[in-house]
Design an enzyme around this catalytic site. Structure first.
Site, PDB file in Angstrom:
ATOM      1  N   ASP A 171      57.457  61.502 -89.651  1.00 27.13           N
ATOM      2  CA  ASP A 171      56.023  61.806 -89.515  1.00 27.13           C
ATOM      3  C   ASP A 171      55.573  61.712 -88.054  1.00 27.13           C
ATOM      4  OD1 ASP A 171      56.193  61.648 -92.360  1.00 27.13           O
ATOM      5  OD2 ASP A 171      55.709  59.517 -92.271  1.00 27.13           O
TER       6      ASP A 171
ATOM      7  N   GLU B 205      50.069  67.806 -97.616  1.00 24.64           N
ATOM      8  CA  GLU B 205      49.824  66.604 -96.827  1.00 24.64           C
ATOM      9  C   GLU B 205      50.184  66.878 -95.371  1.00 24.64           C
ATOM     10  OE1 GLU B 205      52.430  63.725 -98.660  1.00 24.64           O
ATOM     11  OE2 GLU B 205      54.197  64.418 -97.542  1.00 24.64           O
TER      12      GLU B 205
END
Length: 320
Positions: free
Chosen positions: A17, A197
């Site tokens: 991420d 997301e």
């Protein structure tokens, strides 16, 4: 003389991420999920390649119990109105895996010029319309308005998470309508989980592009794209159009699996760079979320003749 910058992937190992932000001080600031999911680190370097060896500083650690005690995910560092903010998601410690998707979103603030120094102050939970699973917040500014984009579970909608947008009152408070701008609908968005997301925003040529990640975090993870006109009402769902195909996905040929959860930055010459994570193997033992080898990677982001971003394919490890 301008020269093309080269990167050799992986850039930073075991950092998922990834978020890279180039500040006005010419430094690149980097934060990402660590495999232990127990802390938030920030590092900086004067080049993207320099992030590989830059020493991380711990900005914040999880609590032993309570709502900020487990699974610290996907931090992002931003600079808003003269202050630094880190947005992240956290869950509470439980004895079963049922608590794995109990995340809420939180904000930290630092008033130092250099966010590797000074104190990070907890500003609390970023409250949305529901008390439900929420994560992966990002923010961007457009025409004087700061917007907050995040992923959340709507209790009334089947699936795991949709993408929402809202205007911001300040660095940790939303105001006005909260609009759903994307929900998992195409086959490539619903493999394993129904997921949208990890949004990231890029503005160019009169349009606002928003990448996002879809499906489970194994080799099916991929990037999709939303587009809005810069003159449109960004809080109106009708302003956003989703590309029907994934923009960036597993390359068996290059040995890159599950590329996703990206950010955008520019190199030292101002050319656009795609930052993302991926694994270099397909088969995973156990839950993919507990496999630590999602490595941070970088490669040039190119542009199509029609002005849309060309993500290309994930580059093979070890190749400049």
């Amino acid at each position: 003389m301008n020269t093309n910058r080269e990167y050799t992937n992986p850039l930073v190992e075991q950092r998922a991420d990834p978020w890279v932000y180039k500040h006005t001080d010419s430094y690149y600031y980097f934060t990402a999920s660590v495999p232990e999911y127990d802390r938030i680190e920030v590092r900086r370097a004067l080049t993207i390649e320099g992030l590989r060896e830059a020493q991380p500083v711990v900005a914040w650690r999880k609590y032993e119990s309570g709502p900020l005690s487990a699974n610290i995910w996907a931090p992002e560092i931003h600079y808003i109105d003269g202050k630094w903010y880190i947005y992240f998601a956290a869950a509470r410690t439980t004895e079963t895996k049922e608590g794995l998707f109990d995340h809420r979103m939180y904000a930290l603030e630092n008033t130092s010029a250099n966010p590797l120094e000074g104190e990070w102050t907890e500003k609390g939970q970023v409250r949305t319309a529901w008390e439900s699973f929420a994560l992966d917040a990002t923010t961007f500014e457009h025409r004087g308005v700061h917007y907050y984009v995040w992923a959340q579970k709507d209790p009334e909608i089947d699936g795991n998470s949709n993408l929402y947008i809202s205007a911001m009152e300040n660095g940790w408070t939303l105001k006005g309508p909260q609009t759903m701008i994307s929900t998992p609908e195409y086959p490539w968005e619903v493999i394993g989980f129904k997921v949208n997301e990890g949004a990231a925003v890029l503005k160019r040529g009169g349009r606002i592009f928003m990448s996002f990640s879809a499906s489970a975090t194994d080799h099916n993870y991929c990037l999709g794209l939303l587009t809005a006109d810069e003159d449109s009402d960004l809080l109106d769902a009708a302003s956003w159009t989703k590309h029907p195909e994934p923009m960036f996905q597993t390359s068996e040929e290059n040995g890159q699996y599950g590329p996703g959860h990206n950010s955008f930055t520019v190199d030292e010459n101002g050319e656009d760079v795609l930052i993302y994570h991926a694994r270099n193997y397909k088969e995973i033992t156990g839950d993919p979320l507990y496999d630590p080898n999602r490595h941070t990677r970088a490669q040039r982001l190119r542009w199509n003749a029609d002005g849309t971003p060309d993500f290309g394919v994930p580059v093979r490890d070890g190749v400049k």
